[in-house]
Design a protein around this motif. Structure first.
Motif, PDB file in Angstrom:
ATOM      1  N   LYS A 107     -10.569  -2.837  -3.127  1.00 58.39           N
ATOM      2  CA  LYS A 107     -10.755  -1.285  -3.387  1.00 58.39           C
ATOM      3  C   LYS A 107     -11.877  -1.146  -4.175  1.00 58.39           C
ATOM      4  O   LYS A 107     -12.415   0.143  -4.319  1.00 58.39           O
ATOM      5  CB  LYS A 107      -9.545  -1.132  -4.618  1.00 58.39           C
ATOM      6  CG  LYS A 107      -8.161  -0.890  -3.904  1.00 58.39           C
ATOM      7  CD  LYS A 107      -7.219  -0.798  -4.848  1.00 58.39           C
ATOM      8  CE  LYS A 107      -5.730  -0.554  -4.259  1.00 58.39           C
ATOM      9  NZ  LYS A 107      -5.197  -1.758  -3.975  1.00 58.39           N
ATOM     10  N   GLN A 224     -12.930   3.408   3.378  1.00 56.85           N
ATOM     11  CA  GLN A 224     -12.106   2.428   3.709  1.00 56.85           C
ATOM     12  C   GLN A 224     -12.203   2.255   5.378  1.00 56.85           C
ATOM     13  O   GLN A 224     -11.994   0.984   5.843  1.00 56.85           O
ATOM     14  CB  GLN A 224     -10.828   2.241   3.082  1.00 56.85           C
ATOM     15  CG  GLN A 224     -10.748   2.126   1.709  1.00 56.85           C
ATOM     16  CD  GLN A 224      -9.367   2.453   1.275  1.00 56.85           C
ATOM     17  OE1 GLN A 224      -8.886   1.771   0.389  1.00 56.85           O
ATOM     18  NE2 GLN A 224      -8.484   3.329   1.711  1.00 56.85           N
ATOM     19  N   ASN A 253      -5.381   2.255   3.024  1.00 55.32           N
ATOM     20  CA  ASN A 253      -6.402   1.447   3.952  1.00 55.32           C
ATOM     21  C   ASN A 253      -6.061   1.616   5.367  1.00 55.32           C
ATOM     22  O   ASN A 253      -6.983   1.873   6.188  1.00 55.32           O
ATOM     23  CB  ASN A 253      -6.115  -0.020   3.539  1.00 55.32           C
ATOM     24  CG  ASN A 253      -7.176  -1.085   3.582  1.00 55.32           C
ATOM     25  OD1 ASN A 253      -8.389  -0.559   4.090  1.00 55.32           O
ATOM     26  ND2 ASN A 253      -7.228  -2.194   3.450  1.00 55.32           N
ATOM     27  N   THR A 380      -7.057  -8.809   1.149  1.00 53.67           N
ATOM     28  CA  THR A 380      -7.450  -7.320   0.405  1.00 53.67           C
ATOM     29  C   THR A 380      -7.834  -8.054  -1.065  1.00 53.67           C
ATOM     30  O   THR A 380      -8.285  -7.504  -1.835  1.00 53.67           O
ATOM     31  CB  THR A 380      -6.313  -6.749   0.273  1.00 53.67           C
ATOM     32  OG1 THR A 380      -4.903  -7.221   0.071  1.00 53.67           O
ATOM     33  CG2 THR A 380      -6.129  -5.970   1.714  1.00 53.67           C
TER      34      THR A 380
END
Ligand SMILES: *Cc1c(COP(=O)(O)O)cnc(C)c1O
Length: 435
Positions: A107, A224, A253, A380
């Motif tokens: 993020k 993203q 995402n 992630t």
């Protein structure tokens, strides 16, 4: 570029207004009026382009002329100042590591891009905006770091008590300056509901301009899409069809990945890999979308019972259920399966995956890649962010990277709340931001 609300009961807005507002006044998510594919030459030459140029070409149509080329490139250079490597796991599977940013969560890119856009729109220091954000773990830290010290912006972060890891809590409660943390007695969905209610409460918004830094905000969501282009740049030479498996919670995402596909990126199939929070899996099976209360898992950044971006995914497929199902699958895995996958990944080439990445890996296994396909799962978060689970499952000791070390010995500072009224009175009485 104009953006419209997916609830269709609010006026169209510019990119800048969509970023500043977050959610449309009719509670709808903003969506670009058009998505124009990039020229074929872009994809033919992508391996010779640097990441900043790739990102600029991909995002410029959404920003339009609201940020001039030189400024937008400067923002992108700042936002994308780290690596996004694809690391091979098996012969036909690689992982795209998205955790090399300052808070070691994917993020970081969206949060930094949004912070710099808001900073740019506020460069004359005329207004003030408060960013209100709910986090299931990693958003809070990335947003806090991304916005730290940005002029004219203060950040209020809501997180569920006891449901985020110690490192995650430290990342959002130790920065000070323009960053405030509210610890909520409840689960992530309660935090998200409170944030959504605050946006619609004129009693607050008349006093204080609010925006969201969740992936409902277009400036958090759209950048993203770069990840998928960066992955293609690195794996194109394999000459295989790419299948992406994205560990998904709010589905921002993966939704950005589908935008990249609309821009012309060749993608064979998208897999949304989820934990036991399986609202979308059930929807694909039954055609009924039934949000549920979220359940706590070891991949807690994906503990979402009502994924806010799923409506954007449906829109990207023109709300055609059959088209959606032919390009997009979703599979659900429980914590035991996730732990087994972490062990299996490590026993292959020694790679240590975090629980979210492991769910992504399972998504590719379930999809069952054919001879001509190459699977990429998105990693992630850095394993150290979920250190307890990783160390216990894999019997390893993780080194704490320098990005994380910096927050470990700082004092946590937060305010506890349990109801919406407490949030409201906090927002109305906290006037630090006016200074
Ligand atoms: C936020 C997050 C996810 C889920 O991303 P969405 O865009 O909400 O689907 C997955 N993994 C980690 C580590 C996250 O922080």
């Amino acid at each position: 570029m104009q953006f419209h609300s997916l609830n269709k009961k609010a006026p169209n807005v510019s990119f800048a207004e969509a970023v500043v507002k977050g959610l449309a006044p009719d509670r709808g998510l903003y969506f670009p009026e058009s998505i124009t594919p990039l020229p074929a030459s872009f994809f033919e030459n992508i391996e010779n382009m640097d990441n900043i140029d790739i990102a600029y070409e991909a995002i410029k149509q959404f920003v339009g002329d609201e940020i001039p080329e030189a400024d937008l490139k400067e923002i992108l250079a700042d936002v994308l100042s780290f690596e996004f490597p694809v690391v091979p796991i098996t012969d036909n599977i690689g992982t795209l590591e998205l955790f090399h940013g300052p808070t070691m969560a994917f993020k970081d890119v969206g949060a930094r891009f949004m912070a710099r856009c808001l900073g740019y729109f506020n460069k004359d220091n005329k207004g003030h905006v408060s960013v209100l954000v709910a986090t299931s773990g990693d958003t809070g830290g990335a947003v806090a770091r991304g916005f730290l010290g940005v002029k004219g912006v203060d950040v209020v972060i809501l997180y569920p008590n006891g449901k985020v890891s110690d490192i995650q809590e430290r990342q959002l409660t130790t920065l000070g300056q323009n960053i405030k943390a509210l610890r909520v007695d409840g689960v992530f969905d309660d935090c998200q509901d409170m944030v959504k209610s605050a946006f619609l409460d004129a009693g607050i918004t008349d006093q204080r301009a609010l925006t969201s830094a969740n992936s409902i905000n277009v400036a958090r969501w759209l950048p993203q899409l770069f990840y998928f282009l960066f992955a293609y740049k690195q794996t194109k030479q394999l000459g295989k069809d790419i299948v992406f498996s994205v560990p998904s919670g709010n589905f921002g995402n993966i939704c950005a990945g589908i935008v990249a596909n609309k821009l012309g990126l060749p993608v064979k199939h998208f897999v949304a890999a989820v934990n036991v929070n399986n609202t979308v899996v059930k929807y694909l099976e039954t055609g009924n979308y039934e949000p549920k209360a979220s359940k706590a898992t070891i991949s807690n950044a994906m503990d979402v019972g009502n994924p806010s971006n799923f409506i954007r995914i449906q829109q990207l497929f023109d709300n055609n259920f059959e088209d959606l199902k032919s390009d997009f699958s979703s599979y659900s895995f429980n914590d035991d399966q996730t732990r087994e996958a972490m062990v299996a990944i490590k026993s292959g080439n020694g790679y240590i995956a975090d629980p979210h990445g492991a769910v992504g890996y399972l998504g590719l296994k379930e999809y069952d890649l054919s001879e001509n396909e190459y699977g990429i799962f998105l990693e992630t978060a850095h394993p150290v962010k979920f250190g307890d689970v990783v160390e216990e499952t894999l019997n390893v000791t993780l080194d704490i990277p320098k990005q994380i070390q910096g927050v470990m010995d700082k004092e946590k500072s937060f305010t506890s709340i349990s109801t919406y009224d407490e949030l409201k009175s906090y927002l109305l009485n906290d006037t630090d931001y006016k200074n």
